[in-house]
Design a protein around this motif. Sequence first.
Motif, mmCIF file in Angstrom:
data_model
loop_
_atom_site.group_PDB
_atom_site.id
_atom_site.type_symbol
_atom_site.label_atom_id
_atom_site.label_comp_id
_atom_site.label_asym_id
_atom_site.label_seq_id
_atom_site.Cartn_x
_atom_site.Cartn_y
_atom_site.Cartn_z
ATOM 1 N N ARG A 77 0.735 -1.161 -0.185
ATOM 2 C CA ARG A 77 0.036 -0.178 -0.013
ATOM 3 C C ARG A 77 0.904 1.321 0.113
ATOM 4 N NH1 ARG A 77 -4.705 0.240 -1.871
ATOM 5 N NH2 ARG A 77 -5.208 -1.644 -1.187
ATOM 6 N N LEU A 78 2.182 1.165 0.461
ATOM 7 C CA LEU A 78 2.956 2.251 0.473
ATOM 8 C C LEU A 78 3.424 2.663 -0.634
ATOM 9 C CD1 LEU A 78 4.304 4.476 2.015
ATOM 10 C CD2 LEU A 78 6.125 2.895 2.416
ATOM 11 N N THR A 79 3.920 1.428 -1.486
ATOM 12 C CA THR A 79 4.367 1.910 -2.859
ATOM 13 C C THR A 79 3.555 2.219 -3.713
ATOM 14 O OG1 THR A 79 4.557 -0.602 -3.433
ATOM 15 C CG2 THR A 79 6.534 0.212 -2.413
ATOM 16 N N HIS A 80 2.292 1.821 -3.616
ATOM 17 C CA HIS A 80 1.168 2.269 -4.295
ATOM 18 C C HIS A 80 0.962 3.525 -4.118
ATOM 19 C CE1 HIS A 80 -2.779 2.947 -5.814
ATOM 20 N NE2 HIS A 80 -3.214 3.309 -4.752
ATOM 21 N N THR A 81 1.041 4.180 -2.827
ATOM 22 C CA THR A 81 0.817 5.540 -2.714
ATOM 23 C C THR A 81 1.754 6.366 -3.321
ATOM 24 O OG1 THR A 81 -0.434 4.990 -0.601
ATOM 25 C CG2 THR A 81 0.750 7.099 -0.588
ATOM 26 N N LEU A 82 2.856 5.832 -3.291
ATOM 27 C CA LEU A 82 4.023 6.950 -3.827
ATOM 28 C C LEU A 82 4.036 6.977 -5.333
ATOM 29 C CD1 LEU A 82 6.999 5.552 -1.605
ATOM 30 C CD2 LEU A 82 5.803 7.648 -1.385
ATOM 31 N N GLU A 83 3.478 5.821 -6.011
ATOM 32 C CA GLU A 83 3.271 5.901 -7.223
ATOM 33 C C GLU A 83 2.102 6.755 -7.722
ATOM 34 O OE1 GLU A 83 3.433 2.022 -9.462
ATOM 35 O OE2 GLU A 83 4.581 1.234 -7.714
ATOM 36 N N VAL A 84 1.062 6.734 -7.031
ATOM 37 C CA VAL A 84 0.118 7.787 -7.252
ATOM 38 C C VAL A 84 0.321 9.058 -7.098
ATOM 39 C CG1 VAL A 84 -2.212 8.602 -6.158
ATOM 40 C CG2 VAL A 84 -2.032 6.060 -6.468
ATOM 41 N N ILE A 87 2.603 10.061 -10.075
ATOM 42 C CA ILE A 87 1.839 10.178 -11.265
ATOM 43 C C ILE A 87 0.849 11.603 -11.326
ATOM 44 C CG2 ILE A 87 -0.261 9.434 -12.575
ATOM 45 C CD1 ILE A 87 0.800 6.546 -12.071
ATOM 46 N N ALA A 88 0.429 11.889 -10.059
ATOM 47 C CA ALA A 88 -0.507 13.123 -9.807
ATOM 48 C C ALA A 88 0.274 14.162 -9.781
ATOM 49 C CB ALA A 88 -1.169 12.909 -8.568
ATOM 50 N N ARG A 89 1.688 14.279 -9.560
ATOM 51 C CA ARG A 89 2.370 15.345 -9.442
ATOM 52 C C ARG A 89 2.795 15.807 -10.899
ATOM 53 N NH1 ARG A 89 7.404 15.059 -6.310
ATOM 54 N NH2 ARG A 89 7.518 17.167 -6.768
ATOM 55 N N THR A 90 3.112 14.596 -11.658
ATOM 56 C CA THR A 90 3.217 14.941 -13.115
ATOM 57 C C THR A 90 2.355 15.747 -13.796
ATOM 58 O OG1 THR A 90 4.928 13.149 -13.133
ATOM 59 C CG2 THR A 90 3.936 13.842 -15.257
ATOM 60 N N ILE A 91 0.918 14.993 -13.389
ATOM 61 C CA ILE A 91 -0.183 15.696 -14.297
ATOM 62 C C ILE A 91 -0.320 17.163 -13.515
ATOM 63 C CG2 ILE A 91 -2.561 15.750 -14.428
ATOM 64 C CD1 ILE A 91 -2.405 12.270 -14.269
ATOM 65 N N ALA A 92 -0.270 17.509 -12.441
ATOM 66 C CA ALA A 92 -0.470 18.388 -11.774
ATOM 67 C C ALA A 92 0.635 19.464 -12.398
ATOM 68 C CB ALA A 92 -0.320 18.541 -10.233
ATOM 69 N N ILE A 191 -7.373 14.999 -9.714
ATOM 70 C CA ILE A 191 -6.114 14.436 -10.423
ATOM 71 C C ILE A 191 -5.793 13.446 -9.371
ATOM 72 C CG2 ILE A 191 -3.571 14.680 -10.613
ATOM 73 C CD1 ILE A 191 -4.144 17.647 -11.497
ATOM 74 N N VAL A 192 -5.859 13.443 -8.195
ATOM 75 C CA VAL A 192 -5.543 12.150 -7.392
ATOM 76 C C VAL A 192 -6.192 11.207 -7.497
ATOM 77 C CG1 VAL A 192 -4.987 11.344 -5.216
ATOM 78 C CG2 VAL A 192 -4.355 13.731 -5.489
ATOM 79 N N ALA A 193 -7.723 11.191 -7.702
ATOM 80 C CA ALA A 193 -8.560 10.266 -7.965
ATOM 81 C C ALA A 193 -8.409 9.408 -9.463
ATOM 82 C CB ALA A 193 -10.019 10.876 -8.120
ATOM 83 N N LEU A 194 -7.852 10.339 -10.404
ATOM 84 C CA LEU A 194 -7.601 9.687 -11.665
ATOM 85 C C LEU A 194 -6.274 8.901 -11.713
ATOM 86 C CD1 LEU A 194 -8.836 9.073 -14.232
ATOM 87 C CD2 LEU A 194 -7.923 11.238 -15.087
#
Length: 348
Positions: A77-84, A87-92, A191-194
């Motif tokens: 769950r931690l590595t998932h959170t970091l990947e989210v 990705i979210a920061r790149t889009i933002a 963005i985070v949701a997507l």
Amino acid sequence: MAIVYREDQELAERSRLSPSAAFADESEGRERSSNFDLLRTDYQRDRDKILHTKSFRRLSHKTQVFLAAEGDHFRTRLTHTLEVSQIARTIARALGLNEDLTEAISLGHDLGHTPFGHTGEQALSACLAHARGIEPPASQEEALYQHNLQSLRVVEVIENGGQGLNLTAEVRDGIANHTGSGHAETLEGRIVALADRIAYVNHDIDDAIRAGLLSEASLPASTHALLGADHSSRIQTLVEDTVATSAELDDVRMSPAVYEAMMELRSFLFSEVYRSAPVQEQTEKARRLLTALFDYYVAHVDEVPAEYRALSGGDDLRAVTDYIAGMTDRYATHQFNRIFIPSTHHDG
């Protein structure tokens, strides 16, 4: 060397970010008054508060999908959170939105996740329905336990010795609405949701291939053609399409064709991975383990740590739920073994 103070950063946001961004100096604020930080904006403070919580540290020992996977390369769950977050920061960043707010929501979005992934979430929801004498709700949106709302409870109530983290309204809104039928008020929250969906669809494929449940060639040809034929290409396509479509619509969206391809992959994962015999065998064990723990602690609520009972408002089911939801996989397993498995002692 000049010092960049909080006011300087807030001023820089005005010249650097899109007018559609959530500006730190326009935050709706916190539930309790708080002194301004000398160096950090409010969203930067929220990110740091989340990063230093016990709940965040426990994510490293909570399952994403593969409960009994061997090896150190499967997601938690931690590595998932970091990947989210990545990705979210790149889009933002590409859309000129607030990366600090985006990162804070990303890091906090799964703090309320149970042990054993979504299996634990479904098990707790069923346990609560049974304990209250009602039929389990038919949809996840109506479930009695929803990890997004538990994540909100973690940051509002449970953490910091029962005082919560006193986060800004925008971060709390993004955490609560990263899944389900609601939509975050800020573009950063959307963005985070997507990004959450982009991340888990792609890393679950990657883990399933590593586990031998899938091969790259077994994925639908239609998604290969549109999204790309490997992990990196798919994420790049999904991110770039999100950026281009969102810029055109002034909202956070994917183009219909790309979104449908991602959802096709999600459906493929359900049929070929999440519902596969090897995964189901382990999820059933996890369901039984958590159900047994829930029933035990409801019958022995005095064994629930005092900190959870103190925050429950006299609701024993609430105390038990908070306690079990916060467990890691290995702690839940340890408690099950301690309670239900006889210990053996060898004399002389």
